[in-house]
Design a protein around this motif. Structure first.
Motif, mmCIF file in Angstrom:
data_model
loop_
_atom_site.group_PDB
_atom_site.id
_atom_site.type_symbol
_atom_site.label_atom_id
_atom_site.label_comp_id
_atom_site.label_asym_id
_atom_site.label_seq_id
_atom_site.Cartn_x
_atom_site.Cartn_y
_atom_site.Cartn_z
ATOM 1 N N UNK A 44 0.924 -0.991 0.112
ATOM 2 C CA UNK A 44 0.014 0.102 0.058
ATOM 3 C C UNK A 44 1.049 1.238 -0.127
ATOM 4 N N UNK A 45 0.516 2.196 -0.796
ATOM 5 C CA UNK A 45 1.218 3.525 -0.713
ATOM 6 C C UNK A 45 0.652 4.378 0.240
ATOM 7 N N UNK A 46 1.038 5.538 0.417
ATOM 8 C CA UNK A 46 0.613 6.700 1.344
ATOM 9 C C UNK A 46 -0.913 6.956 1.330
ATOM 10 N N UNK A 47 -1.280 6.986 0.132
ATOM 11 C CA UNK A 47 -3.013 7.201 -0.140
ATOM 12 C C UNK A 47 -3.845 6.030 0.028
ATOM 13 N N UNK A 48 -3.297 4.972 0.714
ATOM 14 C CA UNK A 48 -4.364 3.965 1.115
ATOM 15 C C UNK A 48 -4.847 3.030 -0.075
ATOM 16 N N UNK A 49 -4.084 3.012 -1.246
ATOM 17 C CA UNK A 49 -4.294 2.468 -2.407
ATOM 18 C C UNK A 49 -3.712 1.052 -2.622
ATOM 19 N N UNK A 50 -3.910 -0.108 -3.182
ATOM 20 C CA UNK A 50 -3.430 -1.497 -3.146
ATOM 21 C C UNK A 50 -2.867 -1.439 -4.725
ATOM 22 N N UNK A 51 -1.627 -0.897 -4.859
ATOM 23 C CA UNK A 51 -0.891 -0.857 -5.962
ATOM 24 C C UNK A 51 -0.995 -2.336 -6.476
ATOM 25 N N UNK A 52 -0.440 -3.443 -5.903
ATOM 26 C CA UNK A 52 -0.275 -4.731 -6.558
ATOM 27 C C UNK A 52 -1.600 -5.059 -7.031
ATOM 28 N N UNK A 75 -2.621 -5.930 -10.947
ATOM 29 C CA UNK A 75 -2.984 -7.219 -11.402
ATOM 30 C C UNK A 75 -4.346 -7.186 -11.982
ATOM 31 N N UNK A 76 -5.317 -6.171 -11.628
ATOM 32 C CA UNK A 76 -6.922 -6.153 -11.556
ATOM 33 C C UNK A 76 -7.215 -4.707 -11.969
ATOM 34 N N UNK A 77 -6.756 -4.025 -13.127
ATOM 35 C CA UNK A 77 -7.076 -2.618 -13.351
ATOM 36 C C UNK A 77 -8.516 -2.442 -13.484
#
Length: 107
Positions: free
Chosen positions: A1-9, A13-15
């Protein structure tokens, strides 16, 4: 997770798909699974047992004279809840600032 609480991985994988919690809307989850997940009487009994145990630990560690003054009031409220209608599922705010209610879909 980045600082914006997004799940980058996950996003990689599932854009275009999103992950959202359903909060405590157990009715929705029960319909999805086909089985009852929560029981109001059990939940209020568990709350009562947990609170009573916390009071017992406090009295054991600090003496009965240090019983919290609000303890009896809390137990009265738990009893009142146990004999009333179950409370509805709670609302919560997701990471995008959207208020999710039991009738709101997460999409």
């Amino acid at each position: 997770m980045d600082e914006g609480w997004e799940f980058n991985e996950y996003d990689r994988l599932w854009p275009g798909w999103s992950v959202e919690s359903m909060g405590d809307d157990y009715e929705w989850q029960a319909r999805l699974t086909g089985r009852k997940l929560r029981d109001w009487q059990y939940d209020t009994d568990e709350c009562r047992r947990t609170f009573r145990r916390m009071i017992e630990i406090r009295e054991r560690d600090f003496g009965k004279e240090n019983r919290p003054p609000f303890a009896d009031t809390v137990m009265t409220h738990i009893d009142r809840l146990a004999h009333g209608k179950p409370l509805p599922p709670a609302r919560f705010v997701n990471r995008h600032g959207r208020i999710i209610t039991p009738t709101t879909t997460a999409n």
